[in-house]
Write a protein that holds these residues in place. Structure first.
Motif, PDB file in Angstrom:
ATOM      1  N   GLN A 174      32.097  26.994  38.883  1.00 51.05           N
ATOM      2  CA  GLN A 174      33.245  27.835  38.534  1.00 51.05           C
ATOM      3  C   GLN A 174      34.572  27.247  38.964  1.00 51.05           C
ATOM      4  OE1 GLN A 174      32.031  31.497  40.410  1.00 51.05           O
ATOM      5  NE2 GLN A 174      30.511  31.907  38.822  1.00 51.05           N
ATOM      6  N   GLY A 175      34.535  26.089  39.603  1.00 50.25           N
ATOM      7  CA  GLY A 175      35.777  25.493  40.076  1.00 50.25           C
ATOM      8  C   GLY A 175      36.123  26.001  41.459  1.00 50.25           C
ATOM      9  N   GLY A 176      36.986  25.274  42.143  1.00 46.22           N
ATOM     10  CA  GLY A 176      37.408  25.687  43.473  1.00 46.22           C
ATOM     11  C   GLY A 176      36.617  24.984  44.552  1.00 46.22           C
ATOM     12  N   ARG A 177      37.110  25.127  45.762  1.00 48.13           N
ATOM     13  CA  ARG A 177      36.415  24.547  46.909  1.00 48.13           C
ATOM     14  C   ARG A 177      36.410  25.547  48.040  1.00 48.13           C
ATOM     15  NH1 ARG A 177      39.358  19.447  48.664  1.00 48.13           N
ATOM     16  NH2 ARG A 177      37.877  19.509  50.362  1.00 48.13           N
TER      17      ARG A 177
ATOM     18  N   ARG B 281      28.320  27.497  43.333  1.00 56.26           N
ATOM     19  CA  ARG B 281      29.297  28.306  42.599  1.00 56.26           C
ATOM     20  C   ARG B 281      30.588  27.530  42.396  1.00 56.26           C
ATOM     21  NH1 ARG B 281      29.977  34.229  45.327  1.00 56.26           N
ATOM     22  NH2 ARG B 281      27.902  35.042  44.904  1.00 56.26           N
TER      23      ARG B 281
ATOM     24  N   PRO C 100      36.482  26.541  52.249  1.00 53.92           N
ATOM     25  CA  PRO C 100      37.474  26.255  53.272  1.00 53.92           C
ATOM     26  C   PRO C 100      37.350  24.812  53.773  1.00 53.92           C
ATOM     27  CG  PRO C 100      36.354  28.308  53.730  1.00 53.92           C
ATOM     28  CD  PRO C 100      35.619  27.661  52.617  1.00 53.92           C
TER      29      PRO C 100
ATOM     30  N   ARG D  84      37.261  15.360  47.879  1.00 57.76           N
ATOM     31  CA  ARG D  84      37.446  16.707  47.323  1.00 57.76           C
ATOM     32  C   ARG D  84      36.106  17.391  47.054  1.00 57.76           C
ATOM     33  NH1 ARG D  84      42.805  16.908  46.728  1.00 57.76           N
ATOM     34  NH2 ARG D  84      42.787  18.980  45.855  1.00 57.76           N
TER      35      ARG D  84
ATOM     36  N   MET E 288      27.135  28.959  47.671  1.00 61.64           N
ATOM     37  CA  MET E 288      28.601  28.869  47.624  1.00 61.64           C
ATOM     38  C   MET E 288      29.054  27.526  47.049  1.00 61.64           C
ATOM     39  SD  MET E 288      30.019  31.644  48.531  1.00 61.64           S
ATOM     40  CE  MET E 288      28.607  32.530  47.923  1.00 61.64           C
TER      41      MET E 288
ATOM     42  N   MET F 178      38.187  24.191  35.802  1.00 56.08           N
ATOM     43  CA  MET F 178      37.276  25.334  35.900  1.00 56.08           C
ATOM     44  C   MET F 178      36.469  25.456  34.601  1.00 56.08           C
ATOM     45  SD  MET F 178      38.305  29.184  36.992  1.00 56.08           S
ATOM     46  CE  MET F 178      39.398  28.665  38.314  1.00 56.08           C
TER      47      MET F 178
END
Lengths: 441, 441
Positions: A330-333, A326, A335, A125, A323, A1
């Motif tokens: 900011q990191g993350g994935r 972002r 759904p 990923r 999305m 992140m």
């Protein structure tokens, strides 16, 4: 992140109505989008079939080398807005293989290859977003995958094709026949030169496959969707519908059903249905779309708005873009594909609903009795029956028409009933068989 | 980012309608939720004011030590469903300080302290979700923050309070006066013993503050929301509304407006408005909620469903829970507070809309002329005017009533007009001033 503010690179594939509008929004709303993402978006290139003329985009951004564009190291997110299934599939797989997140509006591709694309995205990923593939600007995918993630969806029923909804609204409002309403839709640009994908329900079936997949955590493809188009709908059907306080809409229905043996299955189907005028879908007219979702805890929800068009579709695409961006910053994935349930697909014979059957019959005593006997012998219970004389152009009686509305019955029983009716000497022909939506008696 | 399948620990604060239903869903849908999250959810404890009796939850899960519960090391996510503002605020801040993600349905708290909570969540790098705080099960927060993240929202208008919508629907349908309709709502459990928060618009104003904040990327609190309740609405207003093909709804409206000087401002307001019967909000009756969003690219969208109740609200809470849990398991965080725009709040005098003004006047020549002159002198253009005699119980004429509907006009001009009208000798009283929604003439 990481909170780095290095720019997020975007490639747009396709510069039609939607692509042009997305490019316009990226430029005109640059400051807002940067604030929402936490980093500026930079348009790296636009892939088109032919680099030529004035496309409203700086010439140096245009390229016909899609493969080179989606593999550029300064591209983070690829927006696939070019269709059709190929070369879009190849471009998306290539983008994912190069580690790019992908946003697509390509319902035809997703309804065939969502699994392949999702697996590739999972392996790499990266994000794969597709809100714009169903019902244009109306948020439907995100509510189903996220807002209702804690609930159990039982049923999704929607008007998801604007062309057919325009045609049916026109037939209902003016009494026009199908050919005339189609011609009007074509003249207004609501129907394509070859309207088959719309009027035969292929477009709606693709959307039904996408909706059923995410609602029921099961891979459903377009081939799994039972499909009937609207080309056989007649003014007589609308007259009969009105007598029943109904209109006729092409619906995409995705439903969890339980077989007699207690197994859970998914039914996905597209057909013109009688919809009571009191039903929220009855008043969705013209090019508008609406989707009704029924979930165990939430109850009935409805989502309504513009289902097509450059700007509305671009709104959904750009929302997905923000999305995905972002997540890059900011990191993350987002759904991922959810297919844990993998319910079997129910054949159309497994569903049960209410039916409207109209038939031309000989105008003589005993016909109604023999018709009713066929319904009874197949255990299909009749809710309402109307018989009226049919006259020719000169006012001479030439027969009668019987309209039957049934209570809820298994499709398999109804099919056998209809076959038996057609074999009756007193029945000249079964003119129309339509299903009823939204009444549960 | 990690794919570990260690369980996600959940603490529920509050065991009312919503909390009980959330606990039920966590247990009854355990397998589905685990599949969606990628790890099992485990309920670590339920915070209640008094540990006692049969609460439908194993006794060993109950605790009245909220502080101890939210700081447990095996709790990852705290669901705050206890209200009111305190002790909820303290519990949430404590949970966040201990690194827990938080899901809350507490609109009163959010409409005052969203900024404080968001800053705490940001500092601790945890999620703060609150879909259930507005319109129950209807996805509104997520569509605004995510689906429309690439678009520019211009206006949000909704029916977000079920109690007042029930009362107004009842007055419209039966001709009951306000006191009678409120009594009916109380008898049916739709209104609380002290109905002030609902009928005076405080509940709707809290929701308006939340909606305005996320729609316009600006911190808006309940104190910024202009507010009028429904207790002054009379059967005569409904009669007049019907004559104008309208009904009356309590609306929460959030709008981006541009001042004469060209500055962008946010107006957030709650008031009973005349809504044309053709408007999609006009047919939202009883305890249902609906929110209409207008965005530049998407156009007009509507979201409709059950706005309150244990199960619908629990659906929204559990959806947020699954999202927060996914983020715990798979990495990433949900959307954070977006307040980059920080637009100034527009006072009510800055808005412009259409108005309905009814007044009791002396029944003599020249009254209409002097009334019309007041509108003209304040540059408020009249669209429609009706004058009718008013009779007493014995049928004797006792005066007249004039109803004026204006074209769009500045609120400040309208206020001055109304003050001037009240000062006219021929005007006995200005009986009612209501704004019109959804017509732009």
């Amino acid at each position: 992140m990481s909170d780095t503010a290095s720019p997020v690179g975007v490639a747009v594939l396709g510069l039609g109505n939607v692509g042009s509008e997305v490019v316009r929004i990226i430029e005109s709303s640059a400051d807002d989008l940067a604030a929402r993402i936490g980093a500026p978006l930079v348009l790296r290139g636009v892939g088109v079939r032919h680099v030529s003329a004035d496309r409203g985009v700086p010439a140096e951004l245009l390229t016909d080398d899609i493969e080179a564009l989606v593999s550029r190291s300064d591209v983070d997110i690829v927006l696939e807005l070019m269709g059709p299934v190929e070369p879009a599939r190849k471009a998306i797989l290539s983008a994912i293989a190069h580690g790019k997140s992908v946003v697509t509006a390509n319902k035809a591709l997703l309804s065939r290859s969502a699994g392949e694309l999702a697996e590739a995205a999972e392996a790499a990923r990266v994000d794969l977003y597709f809100e714009a593939s169903v019902a244009g600007a109306i948020p439907v995918i995100r509510p189903l995958t996220q807002s209702l993630a804690g609930d159990t969806v039982e049923r999704v029923a929607g008007i998801v094709n604007g062309t057919t909804n325009y045609i049916l609204s026109e037939m209902d409002a003016t009494g026009a026949d199908y050919a005339q309403a189609l011609a009007d839709a074509s003249a207004l640009g609501y129907a394509e030169a070859d309207p088959t994908a719309d009027v035969e329900g292929y477009d709606a079936a693709a959307k039904a496959a996408i909706l059923a997949s995410i609602a029921f955590h099961t891979r459903v493809t377009a081939d799994d969707v039972y499909r009937e188009g609207i080309s056989n709908i007649t003014p007589a059907d609308f007259t009969a519908a009105r007598a029943l306080d109904c209109t006729i809409k092409l619906l995409a229905i995705c439903e969890r059903i339980t077989t007699a043996a207690g197994q859970q299955r998914v039914s996905a189907r597209v057909y013109p249905a009688l919809v009571p005028l009191s039903h929220p879908l009855a008043t969705v007219n013209g090019a508008f779309n609406a989707v009704v979702v029924e979930a165990q805890a939430a109850g009935r929800l409805m989502f309504y708005g513009q289902g097509a068009g450059g700007a509305p579709t671009a709104s959904a695409v750009t929302g997905d873009l923000v999305m995905a961006a972002r997540n890059r910053v900011q990191g993350g994935r987002g759904p991922r594909e959810s297919k844990y349930a993998q319910l079997a697909i129910a054949p159309i014979g497994d569903i049960s609903t209410r039916y409207y059957v109209s038939m031309d019959v000989a105008d003589k005593p005993g016909v109604l009795s023999s018709v009713a006997a066929e319904f009874a012998s197949h255990e299909v219970s009749i809710a309402e029956v109307r018989q009226e004389g049919v006259i020719d152009d000169e006012g001479q009686p030439i027969g009668a028409r019987i309209v039957v509305v049934t209570h809820r019955a298994p499709e398999a029983s109804l099919s056998k009933t209809v076959a038996a009716l057609a074999d009756l000497d007193s029945v000249q022909r079964v003119a129309s068989v339509l299903r009823l939506e939204g009444t549960d008696q």
